[in-house]
Design a protein around this motif. Structure first.
Motif, mmCIF file in Angstrom:
data_model
loop_
_atom_site.group_PDB
_atom_site.id
_atom_site.type_symbol
_atom_site.label_atom_id
_atom_site.label_comp_id
_atom_site.label_asym_id
_atom_site.label_seq_id
_atom_site.Cartn_x
_atom_site.Cartn_y
_atom_site.Cartn_z
ATOM 1 N N ALA A 241 8.703 -9.638 -7.868
ATOM 2 C CA ALA A 241 7.525 -9.097 -8.546
ATOM 3 C C ALA A 241 6.301 -9.782 -7.958
ATOM 4 N N CYS A 242 5.819 -9.277 -6.811
ATOM 5 C CA CYS A 242 4.693 -9.895 -6.115
ATOM 6 C C CYS A 242 4.027 -8.846 -5.227
ATOM 7 N N HIS A 243 2.747 -8.583 -5.472
ATOM 8 C CA HIS A 243 2.024 -7.600 -4.650
ATOM 9 C C HIS A 243 2.002 -8.019 -3.181
ATOM 10 N N TRP A 244 1.757 -9.291 -2.924
ATOM 11 C CA TRP A 244 1.638 -9.779 -1.543
ATOM 12 C C TRP A 244 2.970 -9.670 -0.808
ATOM 13 N N ALA A 245 4.058 -10.119 -1.445
ATOM 14 C CA ALA A 245 5.367 -10.071 -0.790
ATOM 15 C C ALA A 245 5.753 -8.637 -0.452
ATOM 16 N N ARG A 246 5.469 -7.721 -1.337
ATOM 17 C CA ARG A 246 5.820 -6.325 -1.094
ATOM 18 C C ARG A 246 4.968 -5.725 0.027
ATOM 19 N N ALA A 247 3.741 -6.261 0.184
ATOM 20 C CA ALA A 247 2.837 -5.709 1.198
ATOM 21 C C ALA A 247 3.138 -6.219 2.595
ATOM 22 N N VAL A 248 3.517 -7.490 2.723
ATOM 23 C CA VAL A 248 3.592 -8.091 4.065
ATOM 24 C C VAL A 248 4.995 -8.331 4.578
ATOM 25 N N GLU A 249 5.983 -8.354 3.683
ATOM 26 C CA GLU A 249 7.333 -8.711 4.137
ATOM 27 C C GLU A 249 8.245 -7.524 3.986
ATOM 28 N N PRO A 250 8.949 -7.156 5.023
ATOM 29 C CA PRO A 250 9.974 -6.128 4.861
ATOM 30 C C PRO A 250 11.041 -6.645 3.914
ATOM 31 N N HIS B 166 -1.215 -15.421 -10.664
ATOM 32 C CA HIS B 166 -2.309 -15.391 -9.690
ATOM 33 C C HIS B 166 -3.264 -16.580 -9.810
ATOM 34 N N ALA B 167 -3.443 -17.135 -11.015
ATOM 35 C CA ALA B 167 -4.387 -18.244 -11.177
ATOM 36 C C ALA B 167 -3.930 -19.508 -10.462
ATOM 37 N N ARG B 168 -2.643 -19.620 -10.156
ATOM 38 C CA ARG B 168 -2.110 -20.818 -9.494
ATOM 39 C C ARG B 168 -1.567 -20.509 -8.100
ATOM 40 N N CYS B 169 -1.708 -19.282 -7.655
ATOM 41 C CA CYS B 169 -1.015 -18.819 -6.457
ATOM 42 C C CYS B 169 -1.648 -19.370 -5.179
ATOM 43 N N GLN B 170 -0.863 -20.076 -4.388
ATOM 44 C CA GLN B 170 -1.357 -20.645 -3.132
ATOM 45 C C GLN B 170 -1.649 -19.571 -2.095
ATOM 46 N N VAL B 171 -0.973 -18.438 -2.170
ATOM 47 C CA VAL B 171 -1.217 -17.343 -1.231
ATOM 48 C C VAL B 171 -2.570 -16.689 -1.518
ATOM 49 N N LEU B 172 -2.877 -16.478 -2.788
ATOM 50 C CA LEU B 172 -4.172 -15.906 -3.156
ATOM 51 C C LEU B 172 -5.301 -16.893 -2.825
ATOM 52 N N ALA B 173 -5.088 -18.180 -3.145
ATOM 53 C CA ALA B 173 -6.122 -19.185 -2.907
ATOM 54 C C ALA B 173 -6.419 -19.368 -1.418
ATOM 55 N N SER B 174 -5.410 -19.199 -0.573
ATOM 56 C CA SER B 174 -5.587 -19.427 0.869
ATOM 57 C C SER B 174 -6.236 -18.251 1.586
ATOM 58 N N GLY B 175 -6.362 -17.124 0.918
ATOM 59 C CA GLY B 175 -6.937 -15.942 1.549
ATOM 60 C C GLY B 175 -5.926 -15.013 2.176
ATOM 61 N N ARG B 176 -4.637 -15.381 2.136
ATOM 62 C CA ARG B 176 -3.628 -14.527 2.763
ATOM 63 C C ARG B 176 -3.448 -13.213 1.996
ATOM 64 N N ALA B 177 -3.627 -13.255 0.672
ATOM 65 C CA ALA B 177 -3.533 -12.016 -0.098
ATOM 66 C C ALA B 177 -4.682 -11.071 0.260
ATOM 67 N N ALA B 178 -5.878 -11.655 0.501
ATOM 68 C CA ALA B 178 -7.023 -10.833 0.914
ATOM 69 C C ALA B 178 -6.770 -10.210 2.282
ATOM 70 N N GLU B 179 -6.175 -10.975 3.192
ATOM 71 C CA GLU B 179 -5.851 -10.454 4.516
ATOM 72 C C GLU B 179 -4.898 -9.269 4.421
#
Length: 346
Positions: A330-339, A293-306
């Protein structure tokens, strides 16, 4: 994807439909003391290499992939978990390890460094059969060199490493492994030190060995292009743990983990370059939550918050991925947004 793109089709065409697991890591953990703390070099890994299967283990330098390979070879003892070969737990006793290393052989990255400059090609390839007391040494050496593409083999017997090209030296290293008639090769960056013109030849050789001998292989690499060209499955490793795995075409054409996406972005045909900030964290201080998470471009861009998972990314641990053939991430964001892809898992 690279200059050896057609090999991917060859891999798919020759891959068996179903495979029995031959070499396995089960919840494997390897720790080392470091400045009064414990460095978790391998921090919970499930990995399986099936009969006749080529698996690519990819990731940045320092992610733990070489330590994992050394542990699978019996060169490091796991802190917990186990290595299994052909269904049995690896015995680290000297006699058992000697027998095991006839079955599972290492192919090193740098053929110049791994070959003794004072030994002829014959002596280099004969070393293994001599250690194991195999009869018919000359025939074994000749057959191994021929299988590695050095023909006629007798022409190379009395040559020294400095008299060979880089590609020929790597073939000698491969012949040294083949001399013991193994079932599994563990290849650590097998083409990293070679010119682009000969990389394709070595990759094609490994595919031919799989086709002719039924060899399995674990290929350790930082090069996703190499994985595309040679592997049936790929496992992406970050900070001691596999974060994405699955069939190579599925993972590399539609990567789900932000780390895999970043690794893919450096390839020439990638539409967008992802520049990761900072270095991988100290393995003695693995962060909470997702370790990326400290290097994650998805978290930094705000997409994980969305997607409503930014807090989970920072605080909620992810499970250790299973070693089954289906795609896993193993990714919270991928499991949430991508089928999940068909047949995929968490």
């Amino acid at each position: 994807m690279t200059e050896t793109q057609p090999a991917a089709d060859t891999a798919a065409a020759t891959a068996p439909a179903t495979r029995r697991a031959l070499l396995e890591a089960r919840d494997l953990r390897v720790e080392f003391p470091s400045r009064g703390r414990r460095a978790r070099a391998v921090d919970g890994v499930n990995l399986a290499v099936g009969e006749g299967e080529i698996v690519a283990l990819v990731g940045e330098s320092g992610c733990g992939k070489t330590t994992l390979a050394r542990t699978l070879l019996g060169l490091e003892r796991p802190t917990s978990g186990e290595v299994r070969y052909d269904g049995a737990v690896l015995d680290h006793g000297s006699k058992a390890l000697k027998a095991y290393r006839r079955e599972v052989q290492l192919v090193l990255q740098d053929p110049t460094g791994s070959l003794n400059p004072r030994h002829t090609v014959y002596e280099a390839v004969a070393e293994g059969p001599r250690i194991h007391g195999l009869a018919g040494e000359r025939e074994i050496v000749a057959e191994a060199l021929a299988r590695a593409g050095l023909r006629p083999p007798e022409r190379f017997f009395l040559r020294y490493p400095h008299e060979l090209s880089g590609g020929q030296r790597q073939r000698v290293v491969i012949a040294g492994a083949l001399a013991l008639n193994p079932k599994v090769l563990i290849a650590d960056e097998p083409v990293a030190s070679l010119d682009a013109s000969v990389r394709g030849e070595i990759l094609a050789l490994m595919l031919k060995l799989r086709q002719d001998l039924g060899l399995s292989a674990l290929v350790v690499t930082h090069d996703l292009g190499l994985a595309w060209n040679i592997a049936d499955r790929v496992a992406v490793m970050y900070l001691g743990r596999i974060v994405e795995s699955g069939p190579v075409e599925q993972v590399l054409t539609a990567p789900r983990h932000p780390y895999t996406q970043a690794l893919m972005s450096v390839l020439p045909e990638s539409p967008e370059r992802v520049v990761l900030t900072g270095e991988p964290p100290d393995p003695t201080r693995i962060p909470g939550g997702c370790r990326f998470h400290a290097r994650c471009q998805v978290l930094a861009s705000g997409r994980a918050a969305e997607a409503g998972v930014d807090a989970r990314c920072r605080s909620e641990l992810l499970d250790v991925l299973p070693a089954t053939p289906e795609a896993h991430v193993a990714c919270h964001w991928a499991r949430a947004v991508e089928p999940a892809p068909e047949g995929a898992g968490a």
